[in-house]
Motif scaffolding. Sequence first.
Motif, PDB file in Angstrom:
ATOM      1  N   ASP A 288       0.802  -1.221   0.000  1.00 26.72           N
ATOM      2  CA  ASP A 288       0.000   0.000   0.000  1.00 26.72           C
ATOM      3  C   ASP A 288       0.839   1.278   0.000  1.00 26.72           C
ATOM      4  O   ASP A 288       0.364   2.325  -0.447  1.00 26.72           O
ATOM      5  N   TYR A 289       2.059   1.198   0.507  1.00 25.41           N
ATOM      6  CA  TYR A 289       2.901   2.383   0.648  1.00 25.41           C
ATOM      7  C   TYR A 289       4.343   2.080   0.290  1.00 25.41           C
ATOM      8  O   TYR A 289       4.792   0.940   0.382  1.00 25.41           O
ATOM      9  N   ALA A 290       5.079   3.132  -0.066  1.00 24.10           N
ATOM     10  CA  ALA A 290       6.515   3.001  -0.251  1.00 24.10           C
ATOM     11  C   ALA A 290       7.151   2.669   1.097  1.00 24.10           C
ATOM     12  O   ALA A 290       6.691   3.137   2.139  1.00 24.10           O
ATOM     13  N   MET A 291       8.196   1.864   1.067  1.00 28.34           N
ATOM     14  CA  MET A 291       8.899   1.504   2.287  1.00 28.34           C
ATOM     15  C   MET A 291      10.385   1.757   2.116  1.00 28.34           C
ATOM     16  O   MET A 291      10.868   1.915   0.999  1.00 28.34           O
ATOM     17  N   ALA A 292      11.087   1.792   3.232  1.00 26.71           N
ATOM     18  CA  ALA A 292      12.506   2.139   3.175  1.00 26.71           C
ATOM     19  C   ALA A 292      13.270   1.600   4.365  1.00 26.71           C
ATOM     20  O   ALA A 292      12.690   1.184   5.368  1.00 26.71           O
ATOM     21  N   TRP A 293      14.578   1.621   4.219  1.00 27.96           N
ATOM     22  CA  TRP A 293      15.499   1.340   5.311  1.00 27.96           C
ATOM     23  C   TRP A 293      16.324   2.588   5.588  1.00 27.96           C
ATOM     24  O   TRP A 293      16.830   3.227   4.657  1.00 27.96           O
ATOM     25  N   PHE A 294      16.438   2.932   6.855  1.00 30.37           N
ATOM     26  CA  PHE A 294      17.303   4.006   7.321  1.00 30.37           C
ATOM     27  C   PHE A 294      18.267   3.405   8.331  1.00 30.37           C
ATOM     28  O   PHE A 294      18.062   2.292   8.817  1.00 30.37           O
ATOM     29  N   ARG A 295      19.317   4.136   8.656  1.00 27.56           N
ATOM     30  CA  ARG A 295      20.237   3.663   9.684  1.00 27.56           C
ATOM     31  C   ARG A 295      20.748   4.833  10.504  1.00 27.56           C
ATOM     32  O   ARG A 295      20.767   5.970  10.050  1.00 27.56           O
ATOM     33  N   GLN A 296      21.167   4.533  11.724  1.00 30.10           N
ATOM     34  CA  GLN A 296      21.668   5.565  12.615  1.00 30.10           C
ATOM     35  C   GLN A 296      22.842   5.028  13.424  1.00 30.10           C
ATOM     36  O   GLN A 296      22.696   4.075  14.188  1.00 30.10           O
ATOM     37  N   ALA A 297      23.990   5.645  13.241  1.00 26.29           N
ATOM     38  CA  ALA A 297      25.184   5.308  14.000  1.00 26.29           C
ATOM     39  C   ALA A 297      25.233   6.171  15.255  1.00 26.29           C
ATOM     40  O   ALA A 297      24.632   7.246  15.302  1.00 26.29           O
TER      41      ALA A 297
ATOM     42  N   SER B  41       0.278   7.512   0.489  1.00 22.92           N
ATOM     43  CA  SER B  41       0.308   6.639  -0.680  1.00 22.92           C
ATOM     44  C   SER B  41       0.740   7.395  -1.931  1.00 22.92           C
ATOM     45  O   SER B  41       1.008   6.779  -2.964  1.00 22.92           O
ATOM     46  N   LEU B  42       0.818   8.725  -1.852  1.00 18.85           N
ATOM     47  CA  LEU B  42       1.231   9.542  -2.981  1.00 18.85           C
ATOM     48  C   LEU B  42       2.749   9.618  -3.120  1.00 18.85           C
ATOM     49  O   LEU B  42       3.256  10.038  -4.157  1.00 18.85           O
ATOM     50  N   ILE B  43       3.476   9.224  -2.088  1.00 24.82           N
ATOM     51  CA  ILE B  43       4.933   9.237  -2.131  1.00 24.82           C
ATOM     52  C   ILE B  43       5.422   7.981  -2.838  1.00 24.82           C
ATOM     53  O   ILE B  43       5.135   6.864  -2.422  1.00 24.82           O
ATOM     54  N   SER B  44       6.173   8.174  -3.911  1.00 26.45           N
ATOM     55  CA  SER B  44       6.657   7.053  -4.706  1.00 26.45           C
ATOM     56  C   SER B  44       7.829   6.334  -4.044  1.00 26.45           C
ATOM     57  O   SER B  44       7.815   5.118  -3.871  1.00 26.45           O
ATOM     58  N   LEU B  45       8.862   7.107  -3.677  1.00 29.23           N
ATOM     59  CA  LEU B  45      10.051   6.561  -3.044  1.00 29.23           C
ATOM     60  C   LEU B  45      10.291   7.302  -1.732  1.00 29.23           C
ATOM     61  O   LEU B  45      10.309   8.526  -1.706  1.00 29.23           O
ATOM     62  N   LEU B  46      10.472   6.552  -0.669  1.00 33.87           N
ATOM     63  CA  LEU B  46      10.623   7.126   0.665  1.00 33.87           C
ATOM     64  C   LEU B  46      12.101   7.350   0.978  1.00 33.87           C
ATOM     65  O   LEU B  46      12.834   6.406   1.277  1.00 33.87           O
ATOM     66  N   THR B  47      12.528   8.603   0.916  1.00 36.42           N
ATOM     67  CA  THR B  47      13.931   8.947   1.129  1.00 36.42           C
ATOM     68  C   THR B  47      14.159   9.922   2.273  1.00 36.42           C
ATOM     69  O   THR B  47      15.304  10.161   2.649  1.00 36.42           O
TER      70      THR B  47
ATOM     71  N   GLY C 107      25.789   8.921  17.805  1.00 35.64           N
ATOM     72  CA  GLY C 107      26.160  10.314  17.649  1.00 35.64           C
ATOM     73  C   GLY C 107      25.877  10.903  16.284  1.00 35.64           C
ATOM     74  O   GLY C 107      26.236  12.057  16.029  1.00 35.64           O
ATOM     75  N   LYS C 108      25.234  10.143  15.413  1.00 34.15           N
ATOM     76  CA  LYS C 108      24.942  10.608  14.063  1.00 34.15           C
ATOM     77  C   LYS C 108      23.442  10.735  13.839  1.00 34.15           C
ATOM     78  O   LYS C 108      22.636  10.149  14.553  1.00 34.15           O
ATOM     79  N   GLU C 109      23.086  11.506  12.816  1.00 40.32           N
ATOM     80  CA  GLU C 109      21.687  11.634  12.430  1.00 40.32           C
ATOM     81  C   GLU C 109      21.244  10.389  11.684  1.00 40.32           C
ATOM     82  O   GLU C 109      22.050   9.708  11.055  1.00 40.32           O
ATOM     83  N   ARG C 110      19.960  10.093  11.764  1.00 38.81           N
ATOM     84  CA  ARG C 110      19.430   8.972  11.018  1.00 38.81           C
ATOM     85  C   ARG C 110      19.508   9.280   9.521  1.00 38.81           C
ATOM     86  O   ARG C 110      19.105  10.361   9.080  1.00 38.81           O
ATOM     87  N   GLU C 111      20.034   8.341   8.739  1.00 39.46           N
ATOM     88  CA  GLU C 111      20.227   8.580   7.321  1.00 39.46           C
ATOM     89  C   GLU C 111      19.531   7.540   6.453  1.00 39.46           C
ATOM     90  O   GLU C 111      19.362   6.383   6.830  1.00 39.46           O
ATOM     91  N   PHE C 112      19.148   7.964   5.273  1.00 39.75           N
ATOM     92  CA  PHE C 112      18.489   7.107   4.300  1.00 39.75           C
ATOM     93  C   PHE C 112      19.449   6.067   3.754  1.00 39.75           C
ATOM     94  O   PHE C 112      20.620   6.361   3.505  1.00 39.75           O
ATOM     95  N   VAL C 113      18.951   4.857   3.539  1.00 33.50           N
ATOM     96  CA  VAL C 113      19.754   3.772   2.992  1.00 33.50           C
ATOM     97  C   VAL C 113      19.185   3.262   1.671  1.00 33.50           C
ATOM     98  O   VAL C 113      19.865   3.247   0.647  1.00 33.50           O
TER      99      VAL C 113
END
Length: 126
Positions: free
Chosen positions: A31-40, A102-108, A42-48
């Motif tokens: 139903d929706y775009a999905m994604a993986w992010f990561r966070q080290a 649902s309007l977002i194609s790619l979740l970044t 002391g760092k900001e969460r970043e798109f993967v």
Amino acid sequence: QVQLVESGGGLVQTGGSLRLSCAASGRTVSDYAMAWFRQAPGKEREFVATINRSASNTYYADSVRGRFTISRDTGKNTVYLQMNSLKPEDTAVYYCAVSGSSLISLLTRSLDVRSWGQGTQVTVSS
């Protein structure tokens, strides 16, 4: 609300591989775009990596392109992240995420995330 549960993290040596899984409730993965992010630490969460709702398109951060692959199994309602040629700089907590629209194609962007998983630790030793 949507429930996302990650698994598959662990300790691996440089050059090794891991496959992360994200089990979603309902029909989230279709139903929706999905994604993986990561966070080290002391760092900001970043798109993967991200995959659109029909699994017809994917997009990766420059740092992982060519090494990581995002995929989906609709029958299992699960999204995967295959990680190969792992490097110490890949060490982080990895989070699964679902889009808030649902309007977002790619979740970044974190701004567009509706729900996060609890995270799974990936540690790459040198």
